[in-house]
Write a protein that holds these residues in place. Structure first.
Motif, PDB file in Angstrom:
ATOM      1  N   PHE B  37      32.825   4.018  25.868  1.00 58.42           N
ATOM      2  CA  PHE B  37      33.565   2.878  26.282  1.00 58.42           C
ATOM      3  C   PHE B  37      34.418   3.584  27.576  1.00 58.42           C
ATOM      4  CE2 PHE B  37      32.792   1.821  21.932  1.00 58.42           C
ATOM      5  CZ  PHE B  37      32.150   0.862  22.311  1.00 58.42           C
ATOM      6  N   PHE B  38      34.195   3.109  28.468  1.00 62.78           N
ATOM      7  CA  PHE B  38      35.081   3.393  29.756  1.00 62.78           C
ATOM      8  C   PHE B  38      35.913   2.189  30.153  1.00 62.78           C
ATOM      9  CE2 PHE B  38      35.711   3.349  34.436  1.00 62.78           C
ATOM     10  CZ  PHE B  38      36.549   4.315  34.500  1.00 62.78           C
ATOM     11  N   ARG B  39      37.391   2.268  29.902  1.00 63.27           N
ATOM     12  CA  ARG B  39      38.042   1.382  30.144  1.00 63.27           C
ATOM     13  C   ARG B  39      38.933   1.526  31.611  1.00 63.27           C
ATOM     14  NH1 ARG B  39      40.544   0.590  25.261  1.00 63.27           N
ATOM     15  NH2 ARG B  39      39.007  -0.670  24.778  1.00 63.27           N
ATOM     16  N   ARG B  40      38.914   0.520  32.623  1.00 62.17           N
ATOM     17  CA  ARG B  40      39.421   0.757  33.746  1.00 62.17           C
ATOM     18  C   ARG B  40      40.899   0.923  33.583  1.00 62.17           C
ATOM     19  NH1 ARG B  40      40.019  -1.990  38.993  1.00 62.17           N
ATOM     20  NH2 ARG B  40      40.877  -3.818  37.720  1.00 62.17           N
ATOM     21  N   LYS B  41      41.657   1.633  34.634  1.00 59.54           N
ATOM     22  CA  LYS B  41      42.923   1.655  34.271  1.00 59.54           C
ATOM     23  C   LYS B  41      43.787   0.540  34.735  1.00 59.54           C
ATOM     24  CE  LYS B  41      47.107   4.492  34.026  1.00 59.54           C
ATOM     25  NZ  LYS B  41      47.752   3.857  33.079  1.00 59.54           N
ATOM     26  N   LYS B  42      44.293  -0.323  34.000  1.00 60.08           N
ATOM     27  CA  LYS B  42      45.208  -1.521  34.481  1.00 60.08           C
ATOM     28  C   LYS B  42      46.439  -1.207  35.394  1.00 60.08           C
ATOM     29  CE  LYS B  42      43.756  -3.899  30.427  1.00 60.08           C
ATOM     30  NZ  LYS B  42      44.487  -4.045  28.781  1.00 60.08           N
ATOM     31  N   VAL B  43      46.361  -1.848  36.460  1.00 62.52           N
ATOM     32  CA  VAL B  43      47.467  -1.628  37.111  1.00 62.52           C
ATOM     33  C   VAL B  43      48.338  -3.118  37.264  1.00 62.52           C
ATOM     34  CG1 VAL B  43      46.775   0.151  38.612  1.00 62.52           C
ATOM     35  CG2 VAL B  43      45.776  -2.020  39.244  1.00 62.52           C
ATOM     36  N   CYS B  44      49.481  -2.881  37.701  1.00 66.56           N
ATOM     37  CA  CYS B  44      50.404  -4.089  37.797  1.00 66.56           C
ATOM     38  C   CYS B  44      50.156  -4.688  39.121  1.00 66.56           C
ATOM     39  CB  CYS B  44      51.916  -3.576  37.804  1.00 66.56           C
ATOM     40  SG  CYS B  44      53.032  -4.990  38.084  1.00 66.56           S
ATOM     41  N   LYS B  45      49.772  -5.821  39.378  1.00 67.26           N
ATOM     42  CA  LYS B  45      49.312  -6.524  40.269  1.00 67.26           C
ATOM     43  C   LYS B  45      50.460  -6.852  41.252  1.00 67.26           C
ATOM     44  CE  LYS B  45      47.986 -11.178  41.739  1.00 67.26           C
ATOM     45  NZ  LYS B  45      46.461 -11.153  42.430  1.00 67.26           N
ATOM     46  N   PHE B  46      51.584  -6.993  40.645  1.00 71.71           N
ATOM     47  CA  PHE B  46      52.771  -7.332  41.661  1.00 71.71           C
ATOM     48  C   PHE B  46      53.380  -5.965  42.198  1.00 71.71           C
ATOM     49  CE2 PHE B  46      52.868 -10.239  38.142  1.00 71.71           C
ATOM     50  CZ  PHE B  46      52.941 -11.400  39.109  1.00 71.71           C
ATOM     51  N   CYS B  47      53.134  -4.670  41.584  1.00 69.93           N
ATOM     52  CA  CYS B  47      53.444  -3.464  42.098  1.00 69.93           C
ATOM     53  C   CYS B  47      52.444  -2.943  43.142  1.00 69.93           C
ATOM     54  CB  CYS B  47      53.552  -2.196  41.155  1.00 69.93           C
ATOM     55  SG  CYS B  47      54.849  -2.511  39.986  1.00 69.93           S
ATOM     56  N   VAL B  48      51.311  -3.325  43.010  1.00 70.49           N
ATOM     57  CA  VAL B  48      50.214  -2.867  43.916  1.00 70.49           C
ATOM     58  C   VAL B  48      50.168  -3.741  45.030  1.00 70.49           C
ATOM     59  CG1 VAL B  48      47.784  -2.941  44.050  1.00 70.49           C
ATOM     60  CG2 VAL B  48      48.610  -1.909  42.004  1.00 70.49           C
ATOM     61  N   GLU B  49      50.362  -4.915  45.025  1.00 72.57           N
ATOM     62  CA  GLU B  49      50.202  -5.828  46.150  1.00 72.57           C
ATOM     63  C   GLU B  49      51.493  -6.041  46.610  1.00 72.57           C
ATOM     64  OE1 GLU B  49      48.090  -9.517  45.409  1.00 72.57           O
ATOM     65  OE2 GLU B  49      46.430  -8.306  44.312  1.00 72.57           O
ATOM     66  N   LYS B  50      52.538  -5.302  46.162  1.00 77.13           N
ATOM     67  CA  LYS B  50      53.988  -5.451  46.608  1.00 77.13           C
ATOM     68  C   LYS B  50      54.511  -7.001  46.748  1.00 77.13           C
ATOM     69  CE  LYS B  50      54.184  -0.944  48.543  1.00 77.13           C
ATOM     70  NZ  LYS B  50      54.080  -0.086  49.537  1.00 77.13           N
ATOM     71  N   ILE B  51      54.202  -7.757  45.735  1.00 75.17           N
ATOM     72  CA  ILE B  51      54.885  -9.231  45.721  1.00 75.17           C
ATOM     73  C   ILE B  51      56.080  -8.752  44.933  1.00 75.17           C
ATOM     74  CG2 ILE B  51      54.560 -11.196  44.926  1.00 75.17           C
ATOM     75  CD1 ILE B  51      51.204 -10.694  44.340  1.00 75.17           C
ATOM     76  N   ASP B  52      57.269  -8.941  45.744  1.00 72.29           N
ATOM     77  CA  ASP B  52      58.519  -8.721  44.755  1.00 72.29           C
ATOM     78  C   ASP B  52      59.180  -9.858  44.236  1.00 72.29           C
ATOM     79  OD1 ASP B  52      59.247  -7.076  48.074  1.00 72.29           O
ATOM     80  OD2 ASP B  52      58.706  -9.046  47.794  1.00 72.29           O
ATOM     81  N   GLY B  53      59.073 -11.125  45.016  1.00 72.88           N
ATOM     82  CA  GLY B  53      59.706 -12.161  44.564  1.00 72.88           C
ATOM     83  C   GLY B  53      58.626 -13.048  43.645  1.00 72.88           C
ATOM     84  N   ILE B  54      58.840 -13.321  42.410  1.00 71.15           N
ATOM     85  CA  ILE B  54      57.936 -13.985  41.738  1.00 71.15           C
ATOM     86  C   ILE B  54      58.877 -15.404  41.352  1.00 71.15           C
ATOM     87  CG2 ILE B  54      56.823 -14.218  39.323  1.00 71.15           C
ATOM     88  CD1 ILE B  54      56.967 -11.185  39.090  1.00 71.15           C
ATOM     89  N   HIS B  55      58.127 -16.400  42.086  1.00 72.02           N
ATOM     90  CA  HIS B  55      58.898 -17.512  42.027  1.00 72.02           C
ATOM     91  C   HIS B  55      58.180 -18.643  41.245  1.00 72.02           C
ATOM     92  CE1 HIS B  55      61.439 -20.308  44.288  1.00 72.02           C
ATOM     93  NE2 HIS B  55      62.127 -19.302  44.664  1.00 72.02           N
ATOM     94  N   TYR B  56      59.015 -19.656  40.826  1.00 70.64           N
ATOM     95  CA  TYR B  56      58.330 -20.421  40.013  1.00 70.64           C
ATOM     96  C   TYR B  56      57.655 -21.679  40.656  1.00 70.64           C
ATOM     97  CZ  TYR B  56      62.222 -23.802  41.290  1.00 70.64           C
ATOM     98  OH  TYR B  56      62.788 -24.762  42.009  1.00 70.64           O
ATOM     99  N   ARG B  57      57.763 -21.782  41.956  1.00 70.68           N
ATOM    100  CA  ARG B  57      56.976 -22.684  42.815  1.00 70.68           C
ATOM    101  C   ARG B  57      55.471 -22.278  42.970  1.00 70.68           C
ATOM    102  NH1 ARG B  57      59.477 -23.326  47.846  1.00 70.68           N
ATOM    103  NH2 ARG B  57      61.102 -21.714  47.596  1.00 70.68           N
ATOM    104  N   ASP B  58      55.214 -21.027  43.179  1.00 69.44           N
ATOM    105  CA  ASP B  58      53.950 -20.772  43.493  1.00 69.44           C
ATOM    106  C   ASP B  58      53.008 -20.771  42.120  1.00 69.44           C
ATOM    107  OD1 ASP B  58      55.084 -18.318  42.896  1.00 69.44           O
ATOM    108  OD2 ASP B  58      54.357 -17.196  44.491  1.00 69.44           O
ATOM    109  N   VAL B  59      52.473 -21.893  41.955  1.00 68.60           N
ATOM    110  CA  VAL B  59      51.681 -22.247  40.682  1.00 68.60           C
ATOM    111  C   VAL B  59      50.395 -21.306  40.660  1.00 68.60           C
ATOM    112  CG1 VAL B  59      50.725 -23.959  39.281  1.00 68.60           C
ATOM    113  CG2 VAL B  59      52.491 -24.527  40.633  1.00 68.60           C
ATOM    114  N   ARG B  60      49.691 -21.203  41.767  1.00 69.30           N
ATOM    115  CA  ARG B  60      48.483 -20.393  41.934  1.00 69.30           C
ATOM    116  C   ARG B  60      48.671 -19.042  41.357  1.00 69.30           C
ATOM    117  NH1 ARG B  60      45.501 -21.686  46.482  1.00 69.30           N
ATOM    118  NH2 ARG B  60      44.842 -24.034  46.392  1.00 69.30           N
ATOM    119  N   LEU B  61      49.837 -18.276  41.693  1.00 68.59           N
ATOM    120  CA  LEU B  61      50.034 -16.872  41.200  1.00 68.59           C
ATOM    121  C   LEU B  61      50.475 -17.005  39.738  1.00 68.59           C
ATOM    122  CD1 LEU B  61      50.648 -13.721  42.073  1.00 68.59           C
ATOM    123  CD2 LEU B  61      53.080 -14.631  42.281  1.00 68.59           C
ATOM    124  N   LEU B  62      51.033 -18.158  39.256  1.00 68.25           N
ATOM    125  CA  LEU B  62      51.465 -17.890  37.907  1.00 68.25           C
ATOM    126  C   LEU B  62      50.347 -18.195  37.017  1.00 68.25           C
ATOM    127  CD1 LEU B  62      55.056 -19.816  38.142  1.00 68.25           C
ATOM    128  CD2 LEU B  62      54.668 -17.486  38.080  1.00 68.25           C
TER     129      LEU B  62
END
Lengths: 137, 107
Positions: B37-62
């Motif tokens: 089994f080879f499991r891909r190393k998981k990465v934090c989406k927010f760190c990689v894409e440099k999304i710094d503000g997680i806002h309650y309004r963007d439903v698509r992201l949440l």
């Protein structure tokens, strides 16, 4: 103490456009009277709700960004609760988050400068790397 | 670096390697080291894409971090880092309060 708040509320879907404008204007007036500043008002339009609220399946979303004190926010919330067409509301304090974001942005900007500066003199970098390799080997 | 992190157990530990090893069962493994089994190393989406503000309004992201029934997906499945998971959870809960996200999916 003035702080930035975001106040979002949902109005009944059967409310006509003009009355919605009137309602928003009334809230703006109360904010200004209470010593706050309305930074922006935004009508986000009709949206389907994720669950039923007061027998409504969709609603008109309105977002206010306000500079206000805590007591004024409490007053606005009271009015939102009392006013009949508003079916749901939330107020979120934003200034700490904004401050944090500004800090991150500043850090990132300085980092970019650092990474941009040593890029042109790239030639001395391998000569530095080579002795360390030799030392480790 | 990635090769090290994908080693779940050291190679020398198992004299009792019961299963037959199939080298190259899945393509894309680092070096093809005989692991099944080879499991891909998981990465934090927010760190990689440099999304710094997680806002309650963007439903698509949440919505990407909410399961079908409306649950918040745990960190171990999504790979989001601790800091971002905390603010993500807060944003999801705020979005639920204003009926942008469901508390529980209806059936």
């Amino acid at each position: 103490m003035q702080r930035t708040y975001e106040i979002m509320f949902i109005v009944r879907p059967d409310m006509p456009e003009e009355e919605l404008d009137k309602l928003i204007a009334a809230f703006d007036a109360t904010i200004v009277q209470g010593g706050g500043v309305v930074k922006s008002t935004e009508k986000l339009g009709r949206r389907k709700l994720a669950y039923m609220v007061k027998k409504c399946n969709d609603g008109q979303f309105v977002l206010l960004t306000v500079l206000a004190g805590g007591s004024l926010v409490a007053e606005i919330e009271r009015r939102l609760r009392v006013s009949e067409p508003v079916i749901k509301f939330i107020s979120v304090r934003m200034d700490e988050e904004e401050k944090r974001l500004a800090k991150i942005k500043a850090i990132r900007a300085t980092r970019k400068k650092l990474s941009a500066a040593p890029a042109p003199p790239a030639e001395p970098a391998p000569s530095v790397a080579a002795p360390t390799e030799a030392a480790s080997a | 670096m990635t090769a090290e992190s994908t080693h779940p157990r050291p190679e020398g530990s198992g004299p009792a390697s019961s299963g037959p090893r199939q080298p190259g069962a899945r393509p894309g493994g680092p070096g093809g080291g005989g692991r099944k089994f080879f499991r891909r190393k998981k990465v934090c989406k927010f760190c990689v894409e440099k999304i710094d503000g997680i806002h309650y309004r963007d439903v698509r992201l949440l919505q990407q971090f909410v399961a079908e029934r409306g649950k918040i997906v745990p960190r171990r499945l999504t790979g989001v880092c601790t800091t971002h998971q905390r603010s993500l959870a807060r944003a999801i809960k705020q979005a639920r309060n204003i009926a942008l996200l469901p508390f529980a999916a209806r059936f």
